[in-house]
Motif scaffolding. Sequence first.
Motif, short mmCIF file in Angstrom:
data_model
loop_
_atom_site.label_atom_id
_atom_site.label_comp_id
_atom_site.label_asym_id
_atom_site.label_seq_id
_atom_site.Cartn_x
_atom_site.Cartn_y
_atom_site.Cartn_z
N GLU A 13 0.81 -1.22 0.00
CA GLU A 13 0.00 0.00 0.00
C GLU A 13 0.84 1.27 0.00
OE1 GLU A 13 1.05 -0.99 4.17
OE2 GLU A 13 0.22 -2.15 2.51
N ALA A 14 2.14 1.15 0.30
CA ALA A 14 3.01 2.33 0.32
C ALA A 14 3.40 2.79 -1.08
CB ALA A 14 4.28 2.02 1.13
N LEU A 15 3.19 1.96 -2.08
CA LEU A 15 3.60 2.28 -3.45
C LEU A 15 2.57 3.18 -4.13
CD1 LEU A 15 4.73 -1.28 -4.58
CD2 LEU A 15 6.22 0.58 -3.86
N PHE A 16 3.06 4.11 -4.93
CA PHE A 16 2.16 4.94 -5.73
C PHE A 16 2.84 5.31 -7.06
CE2 PHE A 16 4.62 7.81 -3.09
CZ PHE A 16 4.99 8.84 -3.94
N THR A 40 11.39 -8.47 -7.32
CA THR A 40 12.23 -9.36 -6.52
C THR A 40 11.95 -9.21 -5.03
OG1 THR A 40 14.03 -7.75 -6.30
CG2 THR A 40 14.07 -9.19 -8.25
N LEU A 41 12.24 -10.28 -4.29
CA LEU A 41 12.03 -10.26 -2.85
C LEU A 41 12.86 -9.18 -2.15
CD1 LEU A 41 10.69 -11.46 -0.35
CD2 LEU A 41 12.45 -13.23 -0.33
N PRO A 42 14.14 -8.96 -2.52
CA PRO A 42 14.88 -7.89 -1.84
C PRO A 42 14.23 -6.52 -1.96
CG PRO A 42 16.41 -9.35 -2.96
CD PRO A 42 15.03 -9.76 -3.39
N VAL A 43 13.66 -6.20 -3.13
CA VAL A 43 12.99 -4.90 -3.29
C VAL A 43 11.71 -4.86 -2.48
CG1 VAL A 43 11.89 -3.35 -4.95
CG2 VAL A 43 14.04 -4.46 -5.55
N VAL A 44 10.96 -5.96 -2.47
CA VAL A 44 9.75 -6.02 -1.65
C VAL A 44 10.09 -5.81 -0.18
CG1 VAL A 44 7.89 -7.54 -0.86
CG2 VAL A 44 8.51 -7.48 -3.29
N ARG A 289 -0.01 -4.76 -6.29
CA ARG A 289 -0.48 -6.14 -6.37
C ARG A 289 0.69 -7.09 -6.59
NH1 ARG A 289 -4.01 -8.83 -11.17
NH2 ARG A 289 -4.12 -10.94 -10.32
N ALA A 290 1.65 -6.66 -7.40
CA ALA A 290 2.84 -7.50 -7.65
C ALA A 290 3.59 -7.76 -6.34
CB ALA A 290 3.75 -6.82 -8.66
N HIS A 291 3.77 -6.71 -5.53
CA HIS A 291 4.45 -6.88 -4.24
C HIS A 291 3.63 -7.78 -3.32
CE1 HIS A 291 7.82 -3.72 -3.93
NE2 HIS A 291 7.62 -4.02 -5.20
N ALA A 292 2.32 -7.65 -3.36
CA ALA A 292 1.48 -8.50 -2.50
C ALA A 292 1.63 -9.97 -2.86
CB ALA A 292 0.02 -8.06 -2.62
N ILE A 294 4.27 -11.45 -3.94
CA ILE A 294 5.54 -11.92 -3.38
C ILE A 294 5.42 -12.07 -1.86
CG2 ILE A 294 7.98 -11.40 -3.09
CD1 ILE A 294 7.31 -12.02 -5.96
N GLU A 295 4.83 -11.09 -1.19
CA GLU A 295 4.71 -11.15 0.27
C GLU A 295 3.83 -12.30 0.72
OE1 GLU A 295 3.60 -7.46 2.10
OE2 GLU A 295 5.68 -6.81 2.11
N GLU A 296 2.81 -12.61 -0.05
CA GLU A 296 1.88 -13.68 0.32
C GLU A 296 2.41 -15.06 -0.06
OE1 GLU A 296 -1.55 -12.46 -1.79
OE2 GLU A 296 -1.90 -10.69 -0.53
N ARG A 297 3.54 -15.09 -0.75
CA ARG A 297 4.16 -16.35 -1.20
C ARG A 297 3.23 -17.17 -2.08
NH1 ARG A 297 7.11 -18.70 4.29
NH2 ARG A 297 8.59 -17.01 4.58
N THR A 298 2.43 -16.50 -2.87
CA THR A 298 1.51 -17.22 -3.74
C THR A 298 2.04 -17.38 -5.16
OG1 THR A 298 0.35 -15.13 -4.19
CG2 THR A 298 -0.54 -16.52 -2.44
N ASN A 299 3.14 -16.73 -5.47
CA ASN A 299 3.63 -16.78 -6.85
C ASN A 299 4.31 -18.11 -7.17
OD1 ASN A 299 5.73 -15.62 -5.01
ND2 ASN A 299 7.01 -15.76 -6.84
N LEU A 300 4.12 -18.54 -8.40
CA LEU A 300 4.82 -19.70 -8.95
C LEU A 300 5.71 -19.17 -10.07
CD1 LEU A 300 1.82 -22.21 -9.15
CD2 LEU A 300 3.54 -22.03 -7.34
N GLY A 301 6.93 -18.84 -9.75
CA GLY A 301 7.83 -18.24 -10.72
C GLY A 301 7.85 -16.73 -10.61
#
Length: 307
Positions: A13-16, A40-44, A289-292, A294-301
């Motif tokens: 939510e901090a992104l705009f 990437t995870l480091p940026v998230v 949404r892209a960061h979410a 990654i944070e939710e660990r729902t991505n496959l790739g």
Amino acid sequence: MRRVRYEKNGGPEALFVEEAPAPEPGPGELVVRCEAIGVTLPVVRKVREGKEPAPLGGEVAGSVVALGSGVSGFAVGDLVTGLAFTDGYAELTVLHQAMTSHVPAGATAVDAVALVRSGLVARGAYQAGRVEPGESVLVTAAASAVGGLALQYARNGGASRVVAAVSDAAKADFVRGLGADEVVVYGEASWGEPVDVILDGVGGELLGPAVRALAPGGRLVAFSSGGGSVDAFELLVRSASVTGFQMAAIARNQPDLYARWREEQWDLFRTGKLRTSVHETLPLTEAARAHALIEERTNLGKVVLVP
């Protein structure tokens, strides 16, 4: 041009998105119109946990639109990929030529951000583990872009047994499709038979069970930005070792090796021995949404932003 920024740390939510002036190239720099941006995870983690806001850099691919003085080997219109240290989440960004390479014919910008940086990290971690043919390998964060490529390096390298460690059993079919023989889930009491090498891209609290999953004389390669600590006694009783790996050190100190690994990667991609996995491509306006994902660990790739 449009770019994504944040002024205070927090979650997605901090992104705009805001309008910003188009960048100009300095000496040795290229301006690239971004066609794909790897999340990437480091940026998230930087957005979530950093002490203060910092530029959203990262891996990008796109077409060259301007060249600074002293740039050689590149021309306007070339499709390239590289690391942006400022304004990576933007329609236009600046790359230094030392961190930029051509995308070969037949490959796309999305292919490039799903393969190059993630594959180099996977390749480097695998190398740091000194894996011998016939040894067993476990990869954490196995459903991530880096993890999926690390599974393939282990399979291609002749590992006798490839184990994928994931956050959710629902990812099992996906990682098996990338070469895993077995799948374990974080939090399980046992990760099965001990393994010779662990490639850990998670860190934090996962380091404890990871070390306990090592066979006698085993090696753990830690390449995550997640930190964490290791119990020295657990290493002692297993005669095991931990090695830290950072891709940036190879890029800075061994540029010829970095370039060779990159070309080897593209060769493996062309012959089908390395396959990229893209979970979703999203417009720049959906960076949150892209960061979410990654944070939710729902991505496959890989999760990719496409301006």
